[in-house]
Design a protein around this motif. Structure first.
Motif, PDB file in Angstrom:
ATOM      1  N   VAL A 138      50.543  47.850  10.868  1.00 14.08           N
ATOM      2  CA  VAL A 138      50.390  46.402  10.998  1.00 14.08           C
ATOM      3  C   VAL A 138      50.848  45.878  12.357  1.00 14.08           C
ATOM      4  N   ASP A 139      51.933  46.406  12.912  1.00 17.95           N
ATOM      5  CA  ASP A 139      52.420  45.912  14.207  1.00 17.95           C
ATOM      6  C   ASP A 139      51.386  46.134  15.307  1.00 17.95           C
ATOM      7  N   GLY A 199      48.606  37.885   7.780  1.00 21.36           N
ATOM      8  CA  GLY A 199      48.904  36.541   8.248  1.00 21.36           C
ATOM      9  C   GLY A 199      50.384  36.285   8.416  1.00 21.36           C
ATOM     10  N   SER A 200      51.207  36.805   7.501  1.00 21.69           N
ATOM     11  CA  SER A 200      52.645  36.568   7.590  1.00 21.69           C
ATOM     12  C   SER A 200      53.249  37.288   8.793  1.00 21.69           C
ATOM     13  N   HIS A 201      52.781  38.489   9.076  1.00 22.45           N
ATOM     14  CA  HIS A 201      53.255  39.200  10.267  1.00 22.45           C
ATOM     15  C   HIS A 201      52.826  38.465  11.539  1.00 22.45           C
ATOM     16  N   LEU A 202      51.616  37.927  11.535  1.00 21.86           N
ATOM     17  CA  LEU A 202      51.144  37.163  12.685  1.00 21.86           C
ATOM     18  C   LEU A 202      52.005  35.915  12.886  1.00 21.86           C
ATOM     19  N   CYS A 203      52.320  35.205  11.810  1.00 23.60           N
ATOM     20  CA  CYS A 203      53.186  34.027  11.916  1.00 23.60           C
ATOM     21  C   CYS A 203      54.518  34.404  12.564  1.00 23.60           C
ATOM     22  N   ASP A 204      55.084  35.530  12.149  1.00 23.86           N
ATOM     23  CA  ASP A 204      56.349  35.991  12.737  1.00 23.86           C
ATOM     24  C   ASP A 204      56.233  36.181  14.241  1.00 23.86           C
TER      25      ASP A 204
END
Length: 311
Positions: A215-216, A14-19
């Motif tokens: 993750v990317d 979720g945090s990577h998506l927010c970024d």
């Protein structure tokens, strides 16, 4: 610019998506109850004009306005989701109903993060989206497996009954920076054990396989699915390259330059022997496939854990 709600937005994915969403120019509302989400994952976003943080548990109704919803709220590692199995089931059922109800009221497109665990211990290999799975409904993993299967059913029934725009993604093993070092999944286990000089715990004989997506790549596939106007899914999003647990252990030892030995333990109940996605549907309809090799992804993940562990 869209207003996008990310439930579970302080978690690993979720945090990577927010970024990525903020980089694109969207306004992001991050909702998390911090059961497994961590404030440090989103600390750099606090105070950003396009970011809003709401501490909330989706088991309770949520009232806000948004154009799109990414539903990532649910513990994803066996250690976390078995810690409170009833809570895990409620998140995927009661919580799913609440988020779908919000999407219906706002007429928002919703992407639900399902999982390869819906396939259970598969009898079909690699797994395609039309495979119904081989799941033990009473086993120790059932709170997660069956909860996610019910969540998919709820999404499709809201789609059919209310013409709600739904997107379904089945996430296979994903790794990278911000994965909790203590979450109990194999890559985090191996790296932390190697960096601490502890034995790497191999369950069974180590011949069981998994496929690991950086993750990317995963976030890129998730956003491609959300932004397409034609396809509901489900779509497998993962890396189709298989590695046995012994092969993964060797790669981690090489990257960390650790002298740790291997330690064999008993295989947990209902642990899948093979897990690998068939991603032809995503390749063909979304134009997506992973790009980051395991060795490259491990390098940045190991660097993250070195910083976290101070070793």
């Amino acid at each position: 610019m869209s207003a996008i709600l990310v439930t579970g937005g302080a978690g690993f994915l979720g945090s990577h998506l927010c970024d990525r969403l903020i980089e694109r120019g969207d306004d992001v509302i991050c909702v998390d109850n911090f059961f497994t989400g961590r404030k440090q994952n989103i600390q750099h976003l606090i105070g950003h004009p396009q970011f809003e943080l709401v501490r909330h548990d989706i088991v309770h109704p949520l009232y806000l306005e948004c154009d799109q919803i990414y539903n990532l709220a649910c513990p994803a590692s066996p250690v976390a989701y078995q810690y409170n199995a009833i809570k895990t089931i409620k998140t995927s059922t009661v919580g799913m109903v609440n988020v779908l109800g919000l999407a219906k009221r706002c007429r928002a497109r919703i992407l639900h993060a399902s999982t390869s665990e819906v396939y259970g211990d598969p009898e079909v290999h690699p797994q395609t989206e039309d495979y119904w799975g081989h799941v033990n409904p009473l086993g120790p993993r059932s709170c997660y497996d069956e909860g996610k299967r019910v969540a998919e059913s709820l999404c499709m029934n809201y789609h059919l009954a209310h013409d709600l725009e739904v997107r379904l993604i089945r996430i296979f093993n994903t790794y990278g920076p911000r994965m909790d070092p203590n979450d109990g999944r194999v890559i985090s286990n191996f790296i932390t054990q190697a960096l601490r000089g502890e034995p790497l715990t191999i369950y069974g004989d180590g011949s069981q396989t998994r496929s690991f997506c950086y993750v990317d790549d995963l976030i890129a596939g998730m956003m491609k699915l959300m932004d397409n106007d034609e396809h509901t899914g489900p779509f497998n999003i993962g890396n189709p390259v298989e590695n046995s647990m012994l092969e993964l252990a060797e790669k981690v030892l090489a990257e960390t330059q650790s002298k740790s030995e291997l330690k064999n333990l008993e295989l947990p109940a209902d642990d899948p022997k093979q897990r690998c996605p068939n991603i032809e549907k995503a390749r063909t309809l979304l134009g997506w496939e992973p790009k980051v090799p395991l060795e490259t992804g491990l390098k940045s993940t190991v660097a993250y854990y070195r910083e976290q562990l101070g070793v």
